[in-house]
Design a protein around this motif. Sequence first.
Motif, PDB file in Angstrom:
ATOM      1  N   THR A   1      -1.190  36.981 -16.192  1.00 53.98           N
ATOM      2  CA  THR A   1      -0.907  36.697 -14.761  1.00 53.98           C
ATOM      3  C   THR A   1      -1.613  35.786 -15.935  1.00 53.98           C
ATOM      4  OG1 THR A   1      -2.975  37.891 -14.801  1.00 53.98           O
ATOM      5  CG2 THR A   1      -1.554  38.425 -13.803  1.00 53.98           C
ATOM      6  N   GLY A   2      -1.790  34.617 -15.146  1.00 54.99           N
ATOM      7  CA  GLY A   2      -2.492  32.912 -15.508  1.00 54.99           C
ATOM      8  C   GLY A   2      -1.661  32.333 -17.004  1.00 54.99           C
ATOM      9  N   LEU A   3      -0.305  32.641 -16.985  1.00 53.02           N
ATOM     10  CA  LEU A   3       1.039  32.257 -17.972  1.00 53.02           C
ATOM     11  C   LEU A   3       0.880  30.756 -18.670  1.00 53.02           C
ATOM     12  CD1 LEU A   3       3.638  35.037 -17.979  1.00 53.02           C
ATOM     13  CD2 LEU A   3       1.391  35.276 -19.929  1.00 53.02           C
ATOM     14  N   CYS A   4       0.815  29.935 -17.168  1.00 52.14           N
ATOM     15  CA  CYS A   4       0.268  28.480 -17.206  1.00 52.14           C
ATOM     16  C   CYS A   4      -0.737  28.417 -16.921  1.00 52.14           C
ATOM     17  CB  CYS A   4       1.235  28.019 -15.595  1.00 52.14           C
ATOM     18  SG  CYS A   4       2.823  28.928 -15.297  1.00 52.14           S
ATOM     19  N   VAL A   5      -2.044  28.872 -17.050  1.00 50.57           N
ATOM     20  CA  VAL A   5      -2.899  28.536 -17.282  1.00 50.57           C
ATOM     21  C   VAL A   5      -3.084  28.643 -19.196  1.00 50.57           C
ATOM     22  CG1 VAL A   5      -5.449  28.103 -16.891  1.00 50.57           C
ATOM     23  CG2 VAL A   5      -3.630  29.220 -14.790  1.00 50.57           C
ATOM     24  N   THR A   6      -2.709  29.456 -19.576  1.00 52.09           N
ATOM     25  CA  THR A   6      -3.248  29.512 -20.892  1.00 52.09           C
ATOM     26  C   THR A   6      -2.059  28.712 -21.364  1.00 52.09           C
ATOM     27  OG1 THR A   6      -1.631  31.736 -21.185  1.00 52.09           O
ATOM     28  CG2 THR A   6      -3.529  32.197 -20.835  1.00 52.09           C
ATOM     29  N   LYS A   7      -0.370  28.776 -21.155  1.00 48.46           N
ATOM     30  CA  LYS A   7      -0.219  27.281 -21.241  1.00 48.46           C
ATOM     31  C   LYS A   7      -0.836  26.181 -21.821  1.00 48.46           C
ATOM     32  CE  LYS A   7       4.451  25.685 -22.161  1.00 48.46           C
ATOM     33  NZ  LYS A   7       5.550  25.519 -21.202  1.00 48.46           N
ATOM     34  N   LEU A   8      -1.366  25.676 -20.193  1.00 50.51           N
ATOM     35  CA  LEU A   8      -2.348  24.518 -20.304  1.00 50.51           C
ATOM     36  C   LEU A   8      -3.109  24.317 -21.260  1.00 50.51           C
ATOM     37  CD1 LEU A   8      -1.815  24.007 -16.535  1.00 50.51           C
ATOM     38  CD2 LEU A   8      -0.686  22.690 -18.434  1.00 50.51           C
ATOM     39  N   LEU A   9      -4.340  25.532 -21.316  1.00 52.18           N
ATOM     40  CA  LEU A   9      -5.501  25.525 -22.256  1.00 52.18           C
ATOM     41  C   LEU A   9      -4.670  25.001 -23.931  1.00 52.18           C
ATOM     42  CD1 LEU A   9      -7.533  27.696 -20.587  1.00 52.18           C
ATOM     43  CD2 LEU A   9      -7.853  25.299 -20.173  1.00 52.18           C
ATOM     44  N   GLU A  10      -3.596  26.267 -23.876  1.00 53.34           N
ATOM     45  CA  GLU A  10      -3.461  26.385 -25.368  1.00 53.34           C
ATOM     46  C   GLU A  10      -2.773  24.675 -26.127  1.00 53.34           C
ATOM     47  OE1 GLU A  10      -2.291  30.733 -25.573  1.00 53.34           O
ATOM     48  OE2 GLU A  10      -0.737  29.890 -25.424  1.00 53.34           O
ATOM     49  N   THR A  11      -2.097  23.760 -25.381  1.00 55.65           N
ATOM     50  CA  THR A  11      -1.828  23.065 -25.545  1.00 55.65           C
ATOM     51  C   THR A  11      -2.026  21.909 -25.430  1.00 55.65           C
ATOM     52  OG1 THR A  11       0.047  22.845 -23.794  1.00 55.65           O
ATOM     53  CG2 THR A  11       0.618  23.693 -25.941  1.00 55.65           C
ATOM     54  N   MET A  12      -3.438  21.572 -24.314  1.00 55.80           N
ATOM     55  CA  MET A  12      -3.425  20.451 -24.180  1.00 55.80           C
ATOM     56  C   MET A  12      -4.402  19.919 -25.011  1.00 55.80           C
ATOM     57  SD  MET A  12      -8.155  22.754 -22.950  1.00 55.80           S
ATOM     58  CE  MET A  12      -8.896  23.350 -24.160  1.00 55.80           C
ATOM     59  N   PRO A  13      -4.902  18.657 -24.980  1.00 57.39           N
ATOM     60  CA  PRO A  13      -5.634  17.290 -26.279  1.00 57.39           C
ATOM     61  C   PRO A  13      -6.838  17.794 -26.473  1.00 57.39           C
ATOM     62  CG  PRO A  13      -4.679  16.311 -23.781  1.00 57.39           C
ATOM     63  CD  PRO A  13      -4.603  17.809 -23.523  1.00 57.39           C
ATOM     64  N   ALA A  14      -6.922  17.334 -27.682  1.00 57.92           N
ATOM     65  CA  ALA A  14      -8.658  17.220 -28.463  1.00 57.92           C
ATOM     66  C   ALA A  14      -9.740  17.253 -27.527  1.00 57.92           C
ATOM     67  CB  ALA A  14      -7.869  17.003 -29.728  1.00 57.92           C
ATOM     68  N   GLU A  15      -9.453  16.029 -26.960  1.00 55.91           N
ATOM     69  CA  GLU A  15     -10.896  15.548 -26.634  1.00 55.91           C
ATOM     70  C   GLU A  15     -10.405  13.982 -25.566  1.00 55.91           C
ATOM     71  OE1 GLU A  15     -11.160  12.777 -30.219  1.00 55.91           O
ATOM     72  OE2 GLU A  15     -12.451  13.584 -29.715  1.00 55.91           O
ATOM     73  N   GLY A  16     -11.115  13.710 -25.152  1.00 59.09           N
ATOM     74  CA  GLY A  16     -10.703  12.362 -24.369  1.00 59.09           C
ATOM     75  C   GLY A  16     -10.751  13.088 -22.488  1.00 59.09           C
ATOM     76  N   GLU A  17     -10.129  11.646 -21.737  1.00 58.17           N
ATOM     77  CA  GLU A  17     -10.067  12.106 -20.284  1.00 58.17           C
ATOM     78  C   GLU A  17      -8.664  12.573 -20.403  1.00 58.17           C
ATOM     79  OE1 GLU A  17      -9.265   8.288 -18.492  1.00 58.17           O
ATOM     80  OE2 GLU A  17     -11.921   7.645 -18.740  1.00 58.17           O
TER      81      GLU A  17
END
Length: 420
Positions: free
Chosen positions: A251-267
């Motif tokens: 469950t939450g596969l879309c959420v984990t994919k977003l968090l794994e590929t999110m930018p390192a910093e910034g807005e």
Amino acid sequence: MTTSMAASCSLVCCGEERDSDKAVIVRFSNGSVKNADKLDFTMYKHTEENNPRKKSRRIVAAETDRLSYVGSNFGAGSLKCNNLCKYYVGVLNKQTKQMELHSAQLFNLQPAISGEATETATANDTTQTYREKVDALIEAFGTNKQKRALSTRRMNQVGSDTLHQAVAMAASTVIDKKGLEALQQEVAETESQASLAPHLPPCNANADKPENVYLFDDLLSPVEFEALEQAGSKMAALTSEELKEMTDSGTGLCVTKLLETMPAEGEARDKTTRCAFYLSLLLKLARQKSISRKFGMEEGCPRLIQNKLFKSFTAETFNSGRIQNMVSSSMRAKVAAYSLALLLHLGHMTADLTLLHRDLGITEARMIEVAKSMGLTLIKSARAKAGEARQQDEHKEASLCLPLVKYDQFNERRKRKKMH
């Protein structure tokens, strides 16, 4: 009351009382009553005591030799002051010298004249009265042909009333036999066949940029986005082990994919974490049938976001004397549409439909139907390389390209088989 008596008296508060125990204060709209002891008062209460909207409804009637008075605490003729103020009545016990304070409610009594036309009379009532007069004339002075037509019409009316009674009895039997939950499920399945247009985010098909078709502010307003600051910081602090547990749970596969590929910093990183938390609530909401008022509290959901979820993605139903928030099939499709629009903004106008429909707990066909209703372009992800999971071959993606795609109607007509 004299000064000596006032000094010896004491006040006793009776505390909170039920609506049935409240004292009644009445006033007459057409003047004052000289002989109040000769009035015969009667109070009526609503029979549906389990209904929170009707259990407190009361009607007060006063009878005299010449006139009758009626007043209620609901409807157009009720006094609005009962909702704005609390009234109390003091009753002095002359023996104990104690004055008891009881809560009270006010009623405005108006004269009720029998035979007088009411304000709620409709044109149908007037037509029916005229028909009765014509029928009486036909009975007295009509021809034999007119009398036979009148008799036939009355027999048909009796048959129609009998049919309505039979239908009402059959409906009551079905409700008692199937139960409320089964009927709600049937209603939900019927709703799922309805058009998806009312459940899609606001769309600007003439936008000059893809990101302006479904505006981000229509998905999360600036105030709501600001309220997710603390919750987004918690999502950013998740460790790789916690993300792996979310992936293994399915469950939450879309959420984990977003968090794994999110930018390192910034807005961009801050926006991704806040939206990931909001998306996790939407995915959790879609997998439930009824939502309690404690929904999202364990995750630290702000009250503003909780109210938004209840108002936008649930429908209120009445069951066993309580109001419940249900997630019907149509509301689940609305969650899918808003989740898909949110993923488009976070994924450069491309979203994985396969992961989303698994997280939402809906079929792939339903997910594709939502994407087509939003005018998205359907594409297949690249074939998996050697050593990667084969499931990647089956992934379907949706992309927002201008102009939007207009698909044909989804309802396919089955060909009738020829009879030989």
